[in-house]
Design an enzyme around this catalytic site. Structure first.
Site, PDB file in Angstrom:
ATOM      1  N   LYS A 157       4.686  -3.701  -2.693  1.00  0.00           N
ATOM      2  CA  LYS A 157       3.213  -3.691  -2.106  1.00  0.00           C
ATOM      3  C   LYS A 157       2.589  -2.637  -2.965  1.00  0.00           C
ATOM      4  O   LYS A 157       2.133  -1.384  -2.453  1.00  0.00           O
ATOM      5  CB  LYS A 157       3.561  -3.088  -0.734  1.00  0.00           C
ATOM      6  CG  LYS A 157       2.620  -3.342   0.552  1.00  0.00           C
ATOM      7  CD  LYS A 157       3.144  -3.058   1.888  1.00  0.00           C
ATOM      8  CE  LYS A 157       2.044  -2.784   2.866  1.00  0.00           C
ATOM      9  NZ  LYS A 157       1.107  -3.728   2.775  1.00  0.00           N
TER      10      LYS A 157
HETATM   11  N1  PMP Z   1       1.799  -9.663   3.371  1.00  0.00           N
HETATM   12  C1  PMP Z   1       0.922  -8.921   2.755  1.00  0.00           C
HETATM   13  C2  PMP Z   1      -0.075  -9.383   1.488  1.00  0.00           C
HETATM   14  C3  PMP Z   1       0.658  -7.729   3.340  1.00  0.00           C
HETATM   15  O1  PMP Z   1       0.104  -6.767   2.980  1.00  0.00           O
HETATM   16  C4  PMP Z   1       1.314  -7.677   4.557  1.00  0.00           C
HETATM   17  C5  PMP Z   1       1.345  -6.114   5.303  1.00  0.00           C
HETATM   18  N2  PMP Z   1       2.172  -5.317   4.801  1.00  0.00           N
HETATM   19  C6  PMP Z   1       2.265  -8.563   5.088  1.00  0.00           C
HETATM   20  C7  PMP Z   1       2.329  -9.737   4.428  1.00  0.00           C
HETATM   21  C8  PMP Z   1       2.932  -8.407   6.383  1.00  0.00           C
HETATM   22  O2  PMP Z   1       4.074  -7.500   6.077  1.00  0.00           O
HETATM   23  P1  PMP Z   1       5.037  -6.573   7.285  1.00  0.00           P
HETATM   24  O3  PMP Z   1       5.339  -7.553   8.351  1.00  0.00           O
HETATM   25  O4  PMP Z   1       6.097  -5.953   6.533  1.00  0.00           O
HETATM   26  O5  PMP Z   1       3.810  -5.606   7.580  1.00  0.00           O
END
Ligand code: PMP
Length: 308
Positions: A157
């Site tokens: 991320k």
């Molecule tokens: N894809 C992206 C690009 C994101 O930024 C997020 C948010 N964190 C998600 C998917 C969803 O991930 P999560 O369920 O872990 O928040």
């Protein structure tokens, strides 16, 4: 949006106004940071704030840090304890969003990852819906492509990668949509600007595999598990073609911010009957119960903040 009162910054909890970096900070200039995003859910009956899967979020954060050649003494457990202390200090009695950040902190010129100072900060603030139309979002297919694992790894991320997400989101919103779906370089559906995607097609629940340049979403993983356990539905991870999202019965996003957001229109074409479908509706109910501590089977996914 209300700002936090405090932040974890340079190893201690300080007033938020003191958690500041200089304009030359490496991560600010070169995108050499990575972040997490967790939610805390307030349960008024239990008088308790529950963090959702904090260890999993911090494990992913430390993995992102590893991709960026960062070294920390921290473990998912130690970061969870710091977050708990921060939330207690804030004394929140409402739903919150928690934003941990790891970043290259040097104030210097030079694009690289090695031999730099790695810092970590955490802040948390009250938070409600991320996609306002969470039961009837209208999305488009973005003209931007998703970053590739060999360009900037989507499974990390990484702050710099969110310029891609921002281009996707702003063009979609300015064109009158709520969000966008983005294609991989090969032309398959990957995800939304900051959320994973699920489709119900021919009665099966389908989501792209993690190798399709998607973030390894914790909500995605949770929904896969809840659906397999609680719903009478076949769950598949497979490639999704662009036109399948025009023809499927149901479509929804998952994410910490987006939670489970129903998509009812894609490029002006109704999804299924054009209203939120039964699988999405049921998963939203189950997910809400899980995150607020109302389903004992999933108690190990949530962590109470306050001592009782
Ligand atoms: N894809 C992206 C690009 C994101 O930024 C997020 C948010 N964190 C998600 C998917 C969803 O991930 P999560 O369920 O872990 O928040």
């Amino acid at each position: 949006m209300a700002l936090p009162n405090f932040a974890y910054f340079r190893g201690e909890i300080v007033p938020y106004s003191e958690a500041k970096v200089g304009v030359l900070t490496h991560a600010l200039n070169y995108g050499t940071g990575a972040f997490a995003g967790l939610r805390g859910y307030w349960n008024p009956d239990d008088e308790q704030l529950y963090m959702f899967r904090p260890h999993d979020h911090f494990r992913r954060l430390l993995n992102s840090a590893k991709i960026l050649c960062m070294e920390f003494e921290h473990t998912p457990e130690s970061l969870t304890e710091i977050t708990k202390a921060l939330l207690r200090k804030e004394a929140y009695r409402e739903d919150v969003y928690i934003r941990p950040l790891v970043y290259k902190a040097d104030e210097m010129i030079g694009v690289k990852l090695h031999d730099l100072i790695d810092e970590i900060s955490i802040a948390a603030m009250p938070f409600g819906l991320y996609v306002a139309k969470d039961t009837n979002a209208h999305v488009t297919i973005s003209s931007w492509r998703r970053i590739d694992d060999n360009v900037i790894p989507a499974r990390g991320k990484i702050t710099g990668a969110y310029a891609n997400s921002a281009l996707i989101k702003t063009d979609a919103v300015r064109a009158g949509f709520d969000e966008a779906l983005v294609l991989t370089q090969e032309g398959h559906i990957s995800e939304g600007s900051a959320m994973n995607l699920f489709m119900v097609r021919d009665g099966k629940l389908i989501t792209p595999p993690l190798t399709e340049n998607v973030l390894e979403g914790i909500t995605r993983r949770s929904v896969l598990e809840i659906a397999a356990r609680e719903l009478d539905i076949i769950v598949e991870e497979r490639l999704i073609d662009r036109t399948e999202v025009y023809l499927c019965e149901e479509l929804f996003f998952t994410g910490t911010a987006a939670q489970i957001t129903a998509i009812t229109m894609v490029d002006h074409r109704p999804v299924g009957s054009g209203v939120m479908g039964p699988v999405t509706t049921r998963l939203r109910e189950l997910f809400n119960d899980v995150v607020r501590g109302k389903m004992p089977t999933y108690r190990d996914w949530i962590m109470p903040v306050y001592e009782k």
